[in-house]
Design an enzyme around this catalytic site. Structure first.
Site, PDB file in Angstrom:
ATOM      1  N   TYR A 117      31.606  32.627  19.684  1.00 48.98           N
ATOM      2  CA  TYR A 117      32.939  32.294  19.679  1.00 48.98           C
ATOM      3  C   TYR A 117      33.579  31.108  18.930  1.00 48.98           C
ATOM      4  O   TYR A 117      34.537  31.210  18.128  1.00 48.98           O
ATOM      5  CB  TYR A 117      33.447  32.422  21.139  1.00 48.98           C
ATOM      6  CG  TYR A 117      33.293  33.834  21.669  1.00 48.98           C
ATOM      7  CD1 TYR A 117      33.924  34.904  21.087  1.00 48.98           C
ATOM      8  CD2 TYR A 117      33.371  33.761  23.108  1.00 48.98           C
ATOM      9  CE1 TYR A 117      34.046  36.189  21.666  1.00 48.98           C
ATOM     10  CE2 TYR A 117      33.167  34.974  23.668  1.00 48.98           C
ATOM     11  CZ  TYR A 117      33.487  36.118  23.111  1.00 48.98           C
ATOM     12  OH  TYR A 117      33.556  37.552  23.541  1.00 48.98           O
ATOM     13  N   SER A 162      26.095  36.409  22.208  1.00 44.30           N
ATOM     14  CA  SER A 162      25.548  35.316  21.220  1.00 44.30           C
ATOM     15  C   SER A 162      24.347  34.723  21.763  1.00 44.30           C
ATOM     16  O   SER A 162      23.876  35.000  22.735  1.00 44.30           O
ATOM     17  CB  SER A 162      26.609  34.191  21.208  1.00 44.30           C
ATOM     18  OG  SER A 162      26.896  33.686  22.555  1.00 44.30           O
ATOM     19  N   LEU A 220      37.391  27.613  25.760  1.00 44.87           N
ATOM     20  CA  LEU A 220      36.825  28.779  25.977  1.00 44.87           C
ATOM     21  C   LEU A 220      36.525  28.994  27.536  1.00 44.87           C
ATOM     22  O   LEU A 220      35.676  28.107  27.934  1.00 44.87           O
ATOM     23  CB  LEU A 220      35.939  29.275  25.162  1.00 44.87           C
ATOM     24  CG  LEU A 220      36.346  29.474  23.704  1.00 44.87           C
ATOM     25  CD1 LEU A 220      35.262  29.563  22.727  1.00 44.87           C
ATOM     26  CD2 LEU A 220      37.183  30.704  23.665  1.00 44.87           C
ATOM     27  N   GLY A 252      31.147  22.395  19.060  1.00 41.98           N
ATOM     28  CA  GLY A 252      30.245  23.170  19.791  1.00 41.98           C
ATOM     29  C   GLY A 252      29.709  24.583  18.874  1.00 41.98           C
ATOM     30  O   GLY A 252      29.328  25.362  19.306  1.00 41.98           O
ATOM     31  N   TYR A 255      35.783  31.714  31.269  1.00 38.31           N
ATOM     32  CA  TYR A 255      35.010  33.001  31.690  1.00 38.31           C
ATOM     33  C   TYR A 255      35.713  33.577  32.999  1.00 38.31           C
ATOM     34  O   TYR A 255      36.112  32.620  33.710  1.00 38.31           O
ATOM     35  CB  TYR A 255      33.838  32.987  31.403  1.00 38.31           C
ATOM     36  CG  TYR A 255      33.038  34.225  31.945  1.00 38.31           C
ATOM     37  CD1 TYR A 255      33.161  35.389  31.280  1.00 38.31           C
ATOM     38  CD2 TYR A 255      31.858  34.139  32.631  1.00 38.31           C
ATOM     39  CE1 TYR A 255      32.423  36.398  31.441  1.00 38.31           C
ATOM     40  CE2 TYR A 255      30.984  35.463  32.952  1.00 38.31           C
ATOM     41  CZ  TYR A 255      31.539  36.514  32.218  1.00 38.31           C
ATOM     42  OH  TYR A 255      30.894  37.652  32.612  1.00 38.31           O
ATOM     43  N   ALA A 266      23.650  31.598  22.683  1.00 42.99           N
ATOM     44  CA  ALA A 266      23.854  31.000  23.603  1.00 42.99           C
ATOM     45  C   ALA A 266      24.122  31.699  24.906  1.00 42.99           C
ATOM     46  O   ALA A 266      23.558  31.162  26.074  1.00 42.99           O
ATOM     47  CB  ALA A 266      25.346  30.065  23.510  1.00 42.99           C
ATOM     48  N   TYR A 273      25.633  34.352  37.609  1.00 46.98           N
ATOM     49  CA  TYR A 273      26.377  33.453  36.733  1.00 46.98           C
ATOM     50  C   TYR A 273      26.382  32.024  37.543  1.00 46.98           C
ATOM     51  O   TYR A 273      27.387  31.753  38.248  1.00 46.98           O
ATOM     52  CB  TYR A 273      27.597  33.924  36.073  1.00 46.98           C
ATOM     53  CG  TYR A 273      28.380  32.998  35.219  1.00 46.98           C
ATOM     54  CD1 TYR A 273      27.732  32.794  33.909  1.00 46.98           C
ATOM     55  CD2 TYR A 273      29.407  31.977  35.274  1.00 46.98           C
ATOM     56  CE1 TYR A 273      28.388  32.317  32.969  1.00 46.98           C
ATOM     57  CE2 TYR A 273      29.935  31.289  34.626  1.00 46.98           C
ATOM     58  CZ  TYR A 273      29.650  31.383  33.089  1.00 46.98           C
ATOM     59  OH  TYR A 273      29.970  30.643  32.245  1.00 46.98           O
TER      60      TYR A 273
END
Length: 385
Positions: free
Chosen positions: A105, A311, A259, A98, A261, A313, A271
């Site tokens: 990250y 970032s 990762l 990724g 969230y 993304a 979101y």
């Protein structure tokens, strides 16, 4: 993260705060009775970014960041790593899925693992592969590749990868014909794992740094079935698929991380598109995979719940800058979260120091997850902060 000295040989601790100044003297505190067996703990701003201090001079005094991290050092020489509690990944090989640029990250995790001595392999989304490899080749990322010893992080090999496809039979004709995939081959999860096996034989560390929600800006009530399932496929099942296909070439005692969230467990308006569900699935899968991979091959599986980062993304979310500001204003530790801090946590989790940690969600967010009500809420307007 608090460090506890269980052995009597760890006698002294040195901390060097980094507060926008270029340097400051370390303070040493005797915490044991036998100074001849003492060790010093010397501070570095970040394992993967030694000496790079953020300039907070423009911030009000009450909002300047204050952070330190520790690195075990021998009393006889502060320039040599101690045998006390180092993060030592020498001889380990990591595959990080990724990475497509140098500011997310995934890149920070790669850099921290490299700083600890690991060999780095990368899986990059096929449409981004050419730009990423060209940027690497032309030195565009050289500044952000610098490791604590001054050398540049070496990426041993970059593999094309689209983790929403398990094997060639899963790839639809329209994707095969897409010009963004032209010239690339062996990019399904199964093929990538086989290519790594042929090239290197085995890996020790698997990192999942993948997420995509095509309808992330839509409220859940307006999200289509296709968009919802696409978010689940790219952001959570991709981890299941990667671990399933890479597990046979992972050395026993290895580790895998992903990762996640906080939207997995708290409401984060905006979101959307099924991404909160995807993160919840990722965390649940982490626990199940920890059991299955642990029993099958002694592989540990954890996930890091990282705070917001600006970032490229994350810009797709649309309100990431607002979330960063919100986190700064309301987290128990009032400072900007850096990608390096998440990378360093990852290095710890995949190291032998975390050999008893598996199936866990580790929060690296300045403590924001622990808050019940925002401090900037009108409820607290008269609160003495």
């Amino acid at each position: 993260m608090a460090a506890t000295a269980a052995a009597s040989s760890l006698q002294m601790a040195t901390t060097r705060p980094s507060i926008s100044a270029a340097s400051s003297k370390a303070r040493t505190y005797v915490v044991g009775a036998n100074p001849r067996n003492a060790y010093k703990i010397a501070c570095t701003p970040h394992l993967s970014n030694l000496g790079c201090l953020r300039n907070d001079s423009a911030l009000p005094a009450s909002k300047k960041s204050f952070s330190f991290s520790t690195k075990a050092m021998s009393e006889s020489s502060e320039s040599k790593a101690s045998s006390g509690l180092p993060i030592d990944l020498r001889g380990k090989r990591a595959f990080i899925a990724g990475i497509a640029d140098d500011n997310g990250y995934g890149w920070a995790v790669a850099k921290s693992l490299a700083a600890a001595g690991a060999e780095i392999l990368v899986g990059t989304w096929v449409p981004a592969l050419n730009i990423f490899e060209t940027s690497l080749r032309r030195g565009k990322f050289d500044q952000s590749r610098v490791l604590p010893d001054g050398s540049l992080m070496e990426i041993k090999k970059v593999y094309p990868l689209d983790a929403v496809f398990d094997n060639p039979e899963d790839v639809p004709e329209d994707v095969k014909a897409n010009k963004r995939y032209a010239g690339s081959s062996n990019w399904t999860v199964q093929e990538a794992a086989e290519c790594v096996r042929q090239d290197f034989g085995s890996i020790d560390i698997l990192v999942h740094s993948l997420a995509n929600g095509p309808e992330v800006s839509k409220p859940l009530l307006e999200t289509s079935r296709k968009g919802y399932l696409a978010a689940i496929s790219a952001s959570s099942y991709s981890f299941v698929s990667l671990l399933s296909h890479f597990l046979p070439i992972m050395n026993p005692g290895g580790a895998s991380i992903s990762l996640t969230y906080i939207a997995s467990e708290r409401i984060i308006p905006g979101y959307g598109g099924g991404m909160s569900s995807a993160k919840a699935a990722l965390e649940s899968d982490t626990r199940v995979l920890a059991f299955e991979a642990g029993r099958k091959q002694n592989i540990r599986v954890n996930t890091i719940s990282a705070g917001p980062l600006g970032s490229r993304a994350a810009k797709a979310i649309g309100f990431i800058d607002t979330m960063i500001e919100y986190s700064y204003n309301n987290a128990p530790i009032q400072k900007t979260l850096t990608a390096d801090e998440v990378g360093n946590a990852a290095a710890f989790l995949v190291s032998p120091l975390a050999s008893a940690i598996t199936g866990a969600t580790i929060y690296v967010d300045n403590g924001l997850n622990s808050m019940g009500v925002a401090l900037d809420s009108p409820v607290f307007k008269d609160l003495n902060k």
